[in-house]
Scaffold this motif. Structure first.
Motif, short mmCIF file in Angstrom:
data_model
loop_
_atom_site.label_atom_id
_atom_site.label_comp_id
_atom_site.label_asym_id
_atom_site.label_seq_id
_atom_site.Cartn_x
_atom_site.Cartn_y
_atom_site.Cartn_z
N PHE A 87 52.43 -34.00 22.87
CA PHE A 87 52.55 -33.38 22.42
C PHE A 87 50.92 -32.92 21.57
O PHE A 87 50.12 -33.81 21.42
CB PHE A 87 53.20 -33.67 20.70
CG PHE A 87 54.74 -33.40 21.53
CD1 PHE A 87 55.17 -32.31 20.14
CD2 PHE A 87 55.53 -34.33 21.48
CE1 PHE A 87 56.88 -32.39 20.79
CE2 PHE A 87 56.35 -34.62 21.06
CZ PHE A 87 57.39 -33.41 21.11
N VAL A 88 50.90 -31.68 22.21
CA VAL A 88 49.52 -31.06 21.48
C VAL A 88 49.52 -30.15 20.63
O VAL A 88 49.86 -29.43 20.56
CB VAL A 88 48.58 -30.21 22.94
CG1 VAL A 88 47.48 -29.89 23.14
CG2 VAL A 88 48.54 -31.98 24.61
N LEU A 89 48.01 -30.21 19.62
CA LEU A 89 47.99 -28.84 19.18
C LEU A 89 47.09 -28.49 19.22
O LEU A 89 46.01 -28.32 19.45
CB LEU A 89 47.18 -30.21 17.61
CG LEU A 89 47.43 -29.34 16.39
CD1 LEU A 89 48.30 -28.89 16.12
CD2 LEU A 89 46.03 -30.09 15.09
N ASP A 90 47.25 -26.80 18.80
CA ASP A 90 46.58 -26.11 18.88
C ASP A 90 45.58 -25.98 17.85
O ASP A 90 45.82 -25.53 16.21
CB ASP A 90 47.53 -24.71 19.06
CG ASP A 90 45.92 -23.10 19.19
OD1 ASP A 90 45.03 -23.05 19.44
OD2 ASP A 90 46.76 -21.96 19.35
N MET A 91 44.08 -26.42 18.38
CA MET A 91 43.09 -26.83 17.41
C MET A 91 42.12 -25.95 17.12
O MET A 91 41.37 -25.51 16.60
CB MET A 91 42.49 -27.65 17.43
CG MET A 91 43.46 -29.11 17.52
SD MET A 91 42.79 -30.99 18.15
CE MET A 91 41.56 -30.91 16.86
N GLY A 92 42.53 -24.47 17.98
CA GLY A 92 41.99 -23.11 17.81
C GLY A 92 40.25 -23.42 18.54
O GLY A 92 39.96 -24.44 19.83
N GLU A 93 39.19 -22.85 17.94
CA GLU A 93 37.99 -23.03 18.67
C GLU A 93 37.39 -23.84 18.02
O GLU A 93 36.98 -25.00 17.57
CB GLU A 93 36.35 -21.61 18.56
CG GLU A 93 37.56 -20.38 18.88
CD GLU A 93 38.30 -19.93 20.18
OE1 GLU A 93 36.69 -20.64 21.28
OE2 GLU A 93 38.83 -19.59 21.01
N PRO A 94 36.67 -24.68 19.55
CA PRO A 94 35.99 -26.08 19.42
C PRO A 94 34.84 -25.94 18.30
O PRO A 94 34.27 -24.17 18.66
CB PRO A 94 35.48 -26.92 20.26
CG PRO A 94 35.53 -25.22 20.89
CD PRO A 94 36.72 -24.42 21.01
N VAL A 95 34.68 -26.53 18.10
CA VAL A 95 32.77 -26.56 16.82
C VAL A 95 31.75 -27.22 17.23
O VAL A 95 31.91 -28.73 17.56
CB VAL A 95 33.30 -26.77 14.90
CG1 VAL A 95 32.28 -27.35 14.35
CG2 VAL A 95 34.44 -26.73 14.54
N LYS A 96 30.98 -27.01 17.26
CA LYS A 96 29.43 -27.37 18.12
C LYS A 96 29.26 -28.38 16.91
O LYS A 96 29.26 -28.15 15.21
CB LYS A 96 28.79 -26.37 17.60
CG LYS A 96 28.44 -25.67 18.96
CD LYS A 96 27.11 -24.24 19.09
CE LYS A 96 25.66 -25.18 20.20
NZ LYS A 96 24.89 -24.33 19.80
N ILE A 97 28.97 -29.44 17.12
CA ILE A 97 28.26 -30.73 15.59
C ILE A 97 26.74 -30.37 15.59
O ILE A 97 27.22 -30.40 14.46
CB ILE A 97 28.07 -32.13 17.14
CG1 ILE A 97 29.33 -32.78 18.05
CG2 ILE A 97 27.73 -33.24 16.16
CD1 ILE A 97 31.10 -32.74 16.92
N VAL A 98 26.69 -30.07 16.13
CA VAL A 98 24.95 -29.35 15.19
C VAL A 98 25.38 -28.30 14.26
O VAL A 98 24.73 -28.76 13.26
CB VAL A 98 23.96 -28.77 16.46
CG1 VAL A 98 24.59 -27.55 16.49
CG2 VAL A 98 21.88 -28.68 15.61
N THR A 99 25.85 -27.78 14.47
CA THR A 99 26.89 -26.47 13.25
C THR A 99 27.36 -27.45 12.35
O THR A 99 26.91 -27.14 11.20
CB THR A 99 27.06 -26.09 14.15
OG1 THR A 99 26.65 -24.71 14.98
CG2 THR A 99 27.47 -23.84 13.19
N LEU A 100 28.41 -28.49 12.28
CA LEU A 100 28.52 -28.93 11.69
C LEU A 100 27.59 -29.67 10.61
O LEU A 100 27.98 -30.47 9.49
CB LEU A 100 29.81 -30.07 12.41
CG LEU A 100 30.99 -30.70 11.69
CD1 LEU A 100 31.95 -29.61 11.37
CD2 LEU A 100 31.53 -31.76 12.47
N ALA A 101 26.68 -30.19 11.07
CA ALA A 101 25.64 -31.38 10.73
C ALA A 101 25.11 -30.40 9.60
O ALA A 101 24.89 -30.66 8.32
CB ALA A 101 24.89 -31.69 11.89
N GLU A 102 24.09 -29.34 10.09
CA GLU A 102 23.77 -27.94 9.57
C GLU A 102 24.76 -27.17 8.25
O GLU A 102 23.86 -27.99 7.64
CB GLU A 102 23.26 -26.49 9.89
CG GLU A 102 22.22 -26.78 11.58
CD GLU A 102 22.78 -25.92 12.36
OE1 GLU A 102 21.60 -25.86 13.18
OE2 GLU A 102 23.29 -25.14 12.25
N ASN A 103 25.66 -26.73 8.45
CA ASN A 103 26.40 -27.39 7.60
C ASN A 103 27.05 -28.05 6.32
O ASN A 103 26.66 -28.41 4.93
CB ASN A 103 27.93 -26.19 8.02
CG ASN A 103 27.97 -25.09 8.58
OD1 ASN A 103 27.30 -24.07 8.22
ND2 ASN A 103 28.84 -25.42 9.55
#
Length: 621
Positions: free
Chosen positions: A513-529
């Motif tokens: 089973f695979v989840l549709d997780m939408g668009e991937p996120v840039k790790i650097v954007t995650l860190a900035e946020n």
């Protein structure tokens, strides 16, 4: 008590002063414009003395002097005005009885003048003198922009105003500088005197121009799409962000009477850019109710959440298996605190590597459902000792799956990872072989249904980057990101676990089973946020260091192997990968050799065997 008396004296003397000055002003005004209503100086003195005595007595008797200045509210000003009126009225009666010819017009104008003076004094005293005398006692005010100009914003502004002079209310330090709203009809209007400065798209410009410290997101009825869009805009500013909960999550009772107190810090999952996954709880309840549920790795972030959610659906028993006693103990105490004796909960410190111990557990507890979350997950650590990943992940899974089949468990659900797809690291490769083992078991099992769930990185899990980033920020250290372009799929822990449970409920055996997780996120954007969520500025207040890809790490993860294809399920966010046919004899032979190399702690041979078993394993990436 001394301060209490002094306050009364000050207010009483102020009122006497205003009555004297007001009476003189009244007489002067009337002498200039309506001479026939003016009085001589002898009469003025009588009026001042009698009015002062009567107004003081009335004000004192109705408690006008007992109110603490900083807590003056509208009703207190009305009480003061009533006291002045009552004093003037009694004064008129006295002069009438004494036969003094003083016109009612004089008393009317005099009432207006002295009451205006008294009220103005109280208002000015509250807003200036008290602020000045308490300077330094209050912390710095936070210049705040409110997102939304609806009812929630009105309530917040009212709360801020009423809390301004309450020393115990943290809202006193909030300074609302403006609002934003996407309703063009509201722009440039005012809400409780605070102007709507523009639309949500203008938030970065407004926060810079007005030097905003904090943003309060005050649209509790906002849909997910707009919520994510607006919060994403907010996260690009330098401001701290607070979020008013959804309407359904707001509390209004004796302990929760205000909105501001319910505003929470923005959570990193608010910035995922997609709606939370919805799951069929009725199916999950039927799946769990009355069953003996075993959770391996039950002390970990995924395993512990599995225990929490399973406990909600009335299982017959939960058996938690974990080798790390501290985490297992914490989960045990949490469940006991929540459910007490109403749930049959067993905690066993054991290793999935130990076949004999696991067999003893299966024989005693006979689980109907097995959720296999036990695994070594930290990619760099497993690169150093690949044989340990093999022993724990591959053979731990083989042990538990074999026993589940032997003891006729109804379903076996294994937790896999996106790193199993075209793996570039030992951990991902071992999880791919675990998937092969589960599919092999599914092909041969006559009773137990074997299923795999695969998803990306889990926010807040023990292996997630978020806890590391938080520790780095809180300790004043640079945030370390391996590469500026690295991206990952993300989901929340509750989403991940709900996927596991629903997948188990709908499984018939052999699926991934695979989840549709939408668009991937840039790790650097995650860190900035995340840095902005702490009210800090990326690259200024907190440095972001790029350390280079770690051994076995790749820039992006895939969720599905090319040869598996996709099949829809009843949940539009969950897909099934077609089962791959497993050569049983070849797999068992390879596992025998792998076990030999692992037990010899021969790291090189282990890696060679991994590459042989998983042709897509590219260990040089």
């Amino acid at each position: 008590m001394r301060k209490f008396t002094r306050r009364k004296v000050v207010l009483a003397l102020a009122d006497v002063f205003f009555i004297a000055i007001g009476t003189l002003i009244t007489n002067y005004i009337l002498s200039q414009f309506l001479p026939r209503y003016a009085n001589g100086y002898r009469a003025i003195i009588y009026i001042i003395v009698i009015d002062s005595i009567l107004c003081f007595l009335v004000q004192y008797s109705i408690g006008s002097y007992s109110k603490i200045w900083r807590f003056f509210e509208a009703k207190d000003y009305l009480i003061c005005a009533f006291g002045m009126f009552a004093g003037q009225f009694v004064s008129i009666m006295i002069f009438f009885v004494l036969g003094k010819d003083i016109s009612k017009m004089f008393f009317l104008v005099n009432y207006i003048v002295i009451t205006s003076e008294a009220l103005a004094f109280r208002l000015i005293f509250k807003r200036t003198f008290l602020v000045l005398t308490n300077a330094g006692k209050y912390s710095k005010t936070e210049r705040t922009l409110i997102v939304g100009a609806g009812n929630a914003a009105k309530m917040i502004l009212s709360e801020i105003e009423s809390a301004k002079f309450d020393p115990d209310n943290p809202s006193k330090n909030i300074e609302p500088i403006g609002l934003v709203d996407d309703d063009t009809g509201k722009i440039h209007t005012r809400v409780h005197g605070v102007r709507v400065l523009g639309s949500t798209n203008e938030i970065p410009t407004i926060t810079d121009s007005f030097k905003v410290d904090q943003i309060i997101f005050a649209i509790p009825s906002c849909d997910e799409k707009d919520r994510h869009r607006i919060l994403d805009i907010c996260s690009k500013t330098k401001c701290k962000i607070k979020v008013i909960p959804y309407l359904g999550n707001l509390l209004f009772d004796d302990e929760h009477t205000q909105l501001i107190s319910q505003a929470a810090d923005i959570k990193i999952e608010d910035l995922l850019g997609r709606e939370p996954i919805a799951f069929d709880k009725s199916e999950i309840k039927k799946f769990i109710k009355g069953k003996v549920c075993m959770v391996t790795g039950g002390g970990g972030s995924i395993g512990s959440e599995l225990v929490r959610q399973i406990a909600k659906y009335n299982p017959k028993q939960i058996v938690l298996i974990d080798i790390y006693e501290n985490n297992a103990y914490d989960v045990q105490q949490e469940v006991l605190m929540e459910y007490g004796d109403s749930i049959n909960f067993v905690t066993l410190i054991s290793s999935v590597r130990d076949y004999n111990k696991m067999e003893k557990i299966f024989k005693e507890y006979r689980p109907n459902l097995v959720f296999h979350a036990a695994a070594h997950k930290h990619v760099p650590l497993m690169e150093v000792v690949p044989e340990e990943a093999v022993k724990n992940n591959i053979f731990g899974t083989f042990n538990v799956a074999t026993l589940a089949e032997f003891y006729n468990a109804d379903k076996f659900v294994m937790i896999s990872t996106d790193k199993a797809v075209n793996p570039t690291n030992v951990m991902g490769c071992t999880k791919r072989i675990c998937e092969m083992i589960i599919q092999y078991k599914a092909q041969h099992s006559t009773h137990t249904e074997f299923v795999t769930t695969r998803f990306g990185n889990v926010l807040g899990s023990n292996g997630s980057v978020i806890p590391l980033f938080r520790r780095q920020i809180e300790n004043g250290k640079p945030v370390t990101v391996t590469h500026p372009d690295i991206i990952r799929y993300f989901m929340t822990i509750p989403e991940a676990v709900s996927l596991v449970l629903e997948a188990g409920a709908m499984a018939s055996g052999g699926e991934i089973f695979v989840l549709d997780m939408g668009e991937p996120v840039k790790i650097v954007t995650l860190a900035e946020n995340l840095i902005r969520m702490y009210g800090k500025i990326p690259y200024e207040d907190v440095e972001i260091k790029f350390t280079g890809l770690r051994p076995g790490e790749k820039l992006y993860e895939e969720l599905l192997m090319d040869e598996e294809g996709l099949k829809k399920t009843s949940n539009k966010k969950i897909f099934i990968g077609n089962q791959i046919e497993i050569d049983s004899e070849k797999l068992i032979s390879q596992l025998d050799e792998m076990e030999k190399f692992a037990n010899e702690n021969n790291s090189d041979k282990v890696v060679e065997k991994l590459a042989e078993m998983v042709p897509t394993f590219n260990h040089k990436v």
